[in-house]
Design an enzyme around this catalytic site. Sequence first.
Site, short mmCIF file in Angstrom:
data_model
loop_
_atom_site.label_atom_id
_atom_site.label_comp_id
_atom_site.label_asym_id
_atom_site.label_seq_id
_atom_site.Cartn_x
_atom_site.Cartn_y
_atom_site.Cartn_z
N SER A 45 -10.91 105.20 7.89
CA SER A 45 -10.32 105.49 6.58
C SER A 45 -10.84 106.81 6.02
O SER A 45 -11.93 107.28 6.36
CB SER A 45 -10.64 104.36 5.60
N1 SAH Z 1 -12.95 99.97 7.86
C1 SAH Z 1 -12.50 100.68 9.03
C2 SAH Z 1 -11.03 100.95 8.97
C3 SAH Z 1 -10.39 100.68 10.28
S1 SAH Z 1 -8.64 100.59 10.31
C4 SAH Z 1 -13.33 101.92 9.25
O1 SAH Z 1 -14.20 102.21 8.43
O2 SAH Z 1 -13.16 102.62 10.27
C5 SAH Z 1 -8.36 98.86 10.20
C6 SAH Z 1 -8.89 98.01 11.31
O3 SAH Z 1 -8.49 96.67 11.03
C7 SAH Z 1 -8.33 98.32 12.70
O4 SAH Z 1 -9.40 98.53 13.59
C8 SAH Z 1 -7.55 97.05 13.09
O5 SAH Z 1 -7.62 96.72 14.46
C9 SAH Z 1 -8.25 96.00 12.24
N2 SAH Z 1 -7.48 94.81 11.95
C10 SAH Z 1 -6.17 94.68 11.65
N3 SAH Z 1 -5.87 93.41 11.39
C11 SAH Z 1 -7.02 92.68 11.53
C12 SAH Z 1 -7.38 91.30 11.40
N4 SAH Z 1 -6.48 90.36 11.07
N5 SAH Z 1 -8.65 90.95 11.62
C13 SAH Z 1 -9.59 91.87 11.96
N6 SAH Z 1 -9.32 93.17 12.10
C14 SAH Z 1 -8.06 93.58 11.88
#
Ligand code: SAH
Length: 217
Positions: free
Chosen positions: A64
């Site tokens: 993000s």
């Molecule tokens: N907080 C992260 C943002 C990553 S983007 C950072 O700091 O980098 C969002 C992430 O959520 C992705 O890696 C995706 O695979 C994950 N994601 C999506 N749906 C999900 C779910 N139901 N449970 C766990 N992870 C999930």
Amino acid sequence: MNTTSEEVLWDRMIREQIEARGIRDPEVTRAMRTIPRSAFVPEGREAAAYDDAPLPIGFGQTISQPYMVALMTELLELTGTERALDVGTGSGYQAAILSQLAASVVSIERIPELAEQARSRLARLGIANVDIIVGDGTLGLNDSAGFDAIVVGAGSPEVPEPLVAQLLPGGRMVIPVGGDHVQTLTLIRRGYNDQVRTTTHGSCVFVPLVGVHGWRA
Ligand code: SAH
């Protein structure tokens, strides 16, 4: 990237993207000055680590935007005693920031490879109060302890009911809620007499939350 140019870009990120845009909690800024974002971007992209943008981390996912991490973290009003849940580990950057501000962090990621990469990044930085789990974070964590703070780093069509249920009295949850292209940053507070209050904090753009209580895979 050499150390000097990293320090310059990092400091500029804090001043121009975080402080100048109204992040007031000094502890949030301190955490962002402590955790190098360059350790959470793909190899070779370190020079872009302090850009004002999300960055691809593989598997169609992103780390993000720094400001969004700061804003979501500030809305959680952490004091250092909390048990926190991070849904969507991705790169592990949000979890690393939380590790500085809460007592312990559980972070759930649905893509095993990303979970594994995040684990090794946190280990390399010596962060020991984060537990990364592979699973569907829309279900929360199946233990009875509950969480004081929950942050969801992916956009959901609705607030997953199990996450509300796992919020302790006095707890806060931040989650992007809305469509698959744009969402509203939503803060949910559970009161001590079980009422739930919702406020909104502007628009945002996140990758989809995929799960039983999110978008269908
Ligand atoms: N907080 C992260 C943002 C990553 S983007 C950072 O700091 O980098 C969002 C992430 O959520 C992705 O890696 C995706 O695979 C994950 N994601 C999506 N749906 C999900 C779910 N139901 N449970 C766990 N992870 C999930």
